[in-house]
Design a protein around this motif. Sequence first.
Motif, mmCIF file in Angstrom:
data_model
loop_
_atom_site.group_PDB
_atom_site.id
_atom_site.type_symbol
_atom_site.label_atom_id
_atom_site.label_comp_id
_atom_site.label_asym_id
_atom_site.label_seq_id
_atom_site.Cartn_x
_atom_site.Cartn_y
_atom_site.Cartn_z
ATOM 1 N N SER A 311 1.526 -6.268 149.351
ATOM 2 C CA SER A 311 2.321 -6.339 151.173
ATOM 3 C C SER A 311 3.547 -7.346 150.851
ATOM 4 O O SER A 311 3.376 -8.628 150.870
ATOM 5 C CB SER A 311 1.847 -5.763 152.352
ATOM 6 N N LEU A 312 5.313 -6.429 151.166
ATOM 7 C CA LEU A 312 6.083 -7.316 150.957
ATOM 8 C C LEU A 312 6.318 -7.157 152.525
ATOM 9 O O LEU A 312 6.589 -6.110 153.438
ATOM 10 C CB LEU A 312 7.285 -7.191 150.729
ATOM 11 N N LEU A 317 12.000 -10.113 152.097
ATOM 12 C CA LEU A 317 12.709 -9.603 151.323
ATOM 13 C C LEU A 317 14.415 -10.541 151.356
ATOM 14 O O LEU A 317 15.184 -10.315 150.838
ATOM 15 C CB LEU A 317 12.807 -8.296 151.346
ATOM 16 N N VAL A 318 14.617 -9.957 152.937
ATOM 17 C CA VAL A 318 15.840 -10.441 153.275
ATOM 18 C C VAL A 318 15.754 -11.781 152.818
ATOM 19 O O VAL A 318 17.357 -12.603 151.996
ATOM 20 C CB VAL A 318 16.283 -10.451 154.923
ATOM 21 N N MET A 319 15.252 -12.970 152.594
ATOM 22 C CA MET A 319 15.460 -14.312 152.416
ATOM 23 C C MET A 319 15.250 -14.164 151.076
ATOM 24 O O MET A 319 16.173 -15.313 150.356
ATOM 25 C CB MET A 319 14.160 -15.070 152.841
ATOM 26 N N CYS A 320 14.515 -12.551 150.104
ATOM 27 C CA CYS A 320 14.815 -13.740 149.327
ATOM 28 C C CYS A 320 16.591 -13.372 148.375
ATOM 29 O O CYS A 320 16.524 -13.097 146.688
ATOM 30 C CB CYS A 320 13.486 -12.486 148.749
ATOM 31 N N LEU A 321 16.992 -12.473 148.960
ATOM 32 C CA LEU A 321 18.858 -12.715 148.819
ATOM 33 C C LEU A 321 18.537 -13.554 147.189
ATOM 34 O O LEU A 321 19.934 -13.543 147.125
ATOM 35 C CB LEU A 321 19.825 -12.327 150.147
ATOM 36 N N TYR A 369 10.451 -24.629 145.254
ATOM 37 C CA TYR A 369 9.792 -23.715 145.724
ATOM 38 C C TYR A 369 8.771 -23.219 146.080
ATOM 39 O O TYR A 369 8.004 -22.920 147.404
ATOM 40 C CB TYR A 369 10.275 -22.354 144.894
ATOM 41 N N ALA A 370 7.562 -23.724 144.801
ATOM 42 C CA ALA A 370 6.078 -23.860 144.782
ATOM 43 C C ALA A 370 6.070 -24.690 146.065
ATOM 44 O O ALA A 370 4.323 -24.582 146.179
ATOM 45 C CB ALA A 370 5.753 -24.364 143.301
ATOM 46 N N LEU A 380 6.576 -17.106 154.175
ATOM 47 C CA LEU A 380 6.890 -18.034 153.114
ATOM 48 C C LEU A 380 6.409 -18.144 152.130
ATOM 49 O O LEU A 380 6.813 -18.749 151.311
ATOM 50 C CB LEU A 380 7.003 -19.469 154.545
ATOM 51 N N ARG A 381 4.981 -18.305 152.099
ATOM 52 C CA ARG A 381 4.346 -18.284 150.850
ATOM 53 C C ARG A 381 4.740 -16.648 149.614
ATOM 54 O O ARG A 381 4.885 -17.074 148.534
ATOM 55 C CB ARG A 381 2.661 -18.150 151.027
ATOM 56 N N GLN A 382 4.394 -15.755 150.618
ATOM 57 C CA GLN A 382 5.204 -14.629 149.576
ATOM 58 C C GLN A 382 6.610 -15.102 149.473
ATOM 59 O O GLN A 382 6.578 -14.769 148.077
ATOM 60 C CB GLN A 382 5.972 -13.026 151.181
ATOM 61 N N LEU A 383 7.151 -15.561 150.657
ATOM 62 C CA LEU A 383 9.224 -16.001 149.486
ATOM 63 C C LEU A 383 8.599 -16.742 148.356
ATOM 64 O O LEU A 383 9.245 -16.997 147.630
ATOM 65 C CB LEU A 383 9.462 -16.685 150.497
ATOM 66 N N ALA A 384 7.693 -18.095 148.530
ATOM 67 C CA ALA A 384 7.508 -18.753 147.242
ATOM 68 C C ALA A 384 6.516 -17.737 146.276
ATOM 69 O O ALA A 384 7.688 -19.068 145.172
ATOM 70 C CB ALA A 384 6.407 -20.141 147.468
#
Length: 787
Positions: A311-312, A317-321, A369-370, A380-384
Amino acid sequence: MSRRTRFIDRLTQPAGTLPALVWAACILLILALTVIGFPKGALSTDILDLLPSSSADVRTGELAQAATRGIADRVIWAVREDASNPGAADEFVRSLWERELVTSLSGRMDEADRRIWLEAMRRDVLGLLDEKTVSGLLGDKAKGHLRWMLGQLYSPVAGVTGDEWRADPWLLLRSVMMSQGRGMPTLDDGWITAKDSDGRSWRLLTGRVPVSALSGDGLKAWIAAEADIRRAVLSERPDAAIAGQGVLYYSHHAASQAEGDMKRLGSLSCVLLAVFIFVAFRSFRPVLLCLLSVSAGALCGTAATLAVFGSLHAVTLVMCLSLIGISADYTTYYLMRRRWAGGIETPAGTLVHLRPSLLHALLTTVTAYALMLAAPFPGLRQLALFAVCGLAGAWLTVVAWFPFLVKGFPVRPLPARSLLSAYADAWTQGRLWTKAFLVLFACVSVFGVARLSVNDDLSALQTPPVRLAAEEKVISSLLGIGFSQTWFAATGKTPDEAVQTLELLRPKLHELEKEGFISRPVMVPLRSLDVQEKALAAMKAAEPSMTAKLAPPCEGSGCTPYGTVKLASWLAGPLGDNYRSLVARTSEGVVILVPVTLSAGKNAAEAAAAAAAGIDGVYWLNRRADFGELFSAFRLGLTGLIAAGLAVLGLMLVKLFGARLGLVASLPVAGGLLAGLAAAGITGTPVNLFSLFALILVMGIGVDYTIFFHSEEGAGSADEPRDHVLHAMAVALGSTLLSLGILVLSETPAVRSFGLVLSAGVLFAFLLAPATRLITRRNTYREERPR
């Protein structure tokens, strides 16, 4: 030759058609798998999903999860009638059932319901005895309870009827009802009713919603339907009011907030970025190429995140902008050099020249990011993971495809050449204003850092809407309880053992309430089998005394028609309906939860924790405080990680540029970190874990500017001018700020803080990159450019 050297050499070889075709096949395969396998409901909206799945104590973490699951589908409503046009509660209930918005609903009792409820009370009354009744029965042959009975039977106002006495010889039901009635909602005209501080009556309803309404489109549809019902009910009754409280309201708010951010900020970011790149290159092709690399990166990031996490999260998703601007940097650097050198080198030659710098830029950013993969927070792990795979996908798109897509790319004069060159020249010449700029930057940074505040509170993740907060306040005042996430948990291997543990907790709860540490605990009222059996035995033993003092309504064993009741059967009956959410199964047995409201005193949580620690099988759950402590611990750990990361980057720069230049080149990165913190202090934005993760990215992005500035520009000569480098950096900065700066407009505090710190940090990392010339060399930039 080492393996590392051979690997770098292979990466810096000219691109061929085979890598381009292989990457095209990979993109098509990833796209097909993502579209076909995209799971339904893959977008998570619950703000708590961003948090660790359990605490450091696995047992306590499992109990906390059970507590949140128990209240996920529960909604409480309070309806205030319009005196001139009553019927709001009736219409509201009817509409909820008609539109199938509830699976169960309690609050109104007709005559049949009252009979069923009364019969259940009489049948199970032995399990509902209050402390006063228990002590009266168990003390000295039940003399205390017998005296109370005499007072009730011969009181002219008590109103004990013969039928009541025959049905309940010990008047236990009357005793239980009197104890529960003190300060509790009452039954008025068939409705459970409570009065607010102004004396106005509110009708209370408790319902459970379908499982389909707890996430995704089902949640949206449920909220919309409930809002329609409210509008229809209140449109004809202007003086009526409806208040609601439930987790799903906040889940919908988080989802709507994130969805609004994605639509508003994402669209605005893409439009501004497209306009900016068009203005910078004065051509539509760079816009399309940029969109290509960004889209490929977003596809790779989405596919990897769904494959690993399933899932996301909407906030992720907003931070991934932020990746829109960062992944566009690779396109910017490549196209800017093609614009400058298109007449003197081939597209493949441009790639060979830039690929080492692009590779270093990718590795440093991905490394930053890693570091988030070590975070305990799923969001945050999703974002990374999204960032690592997304940036790699954008980089591979530039390296594999762009040499074939930029043929015929026009060679044109660089825009704003004189302005950017003058800025770089000023640092080389050591002009007075540059030194004044550094002094001002240092002073403002010190001022901002001195104003920093820290907030590790869970509430900093999201600001509750005013309307929901006001409605929650209404219901809290009516019920005399709060809805904070603080519980006692009584555990046992079986339901009866859990009730026995709860029995041990009861006196502690009364003591805490008496001392003002907690208020009105919501407790399963069932007594343990041990207490029930002792009370039953005491009643049988006291039958001769009751017969001597009172004319018994019946004879023999019929005078005590009472029986014990177990938790499972009691919960299945009508009395247990409102308490089922407080009982849950765990891997080790059964837990009974007791929600409490802590007082404002600083020692309340400590007193509650101490009370739980003194009883085997009882746990104190304060998720908000637990996460605050966890936030604080990881914030301190990340502070050390950032310091270590800065040292590692310094060593990397020393390896690339030599000792003197490498150490000096790390100063702009440090300046970017300082600027990010100062921006938070000046704007009054508290520093939290998300702010520190933004600083990690400032290091990863800021070092890119340093690497490009010194590796591409540092060896400049009249034969090979480097005007394109600073221009490429400026365009890269602009694209990054248009994506990162947009996050400052987010409605989510955590995202807003993330965007502010990151934007300020990368801006000053760029502005300070040429400042290293004051130390490293004195030859002027103008001398490097052809006249």
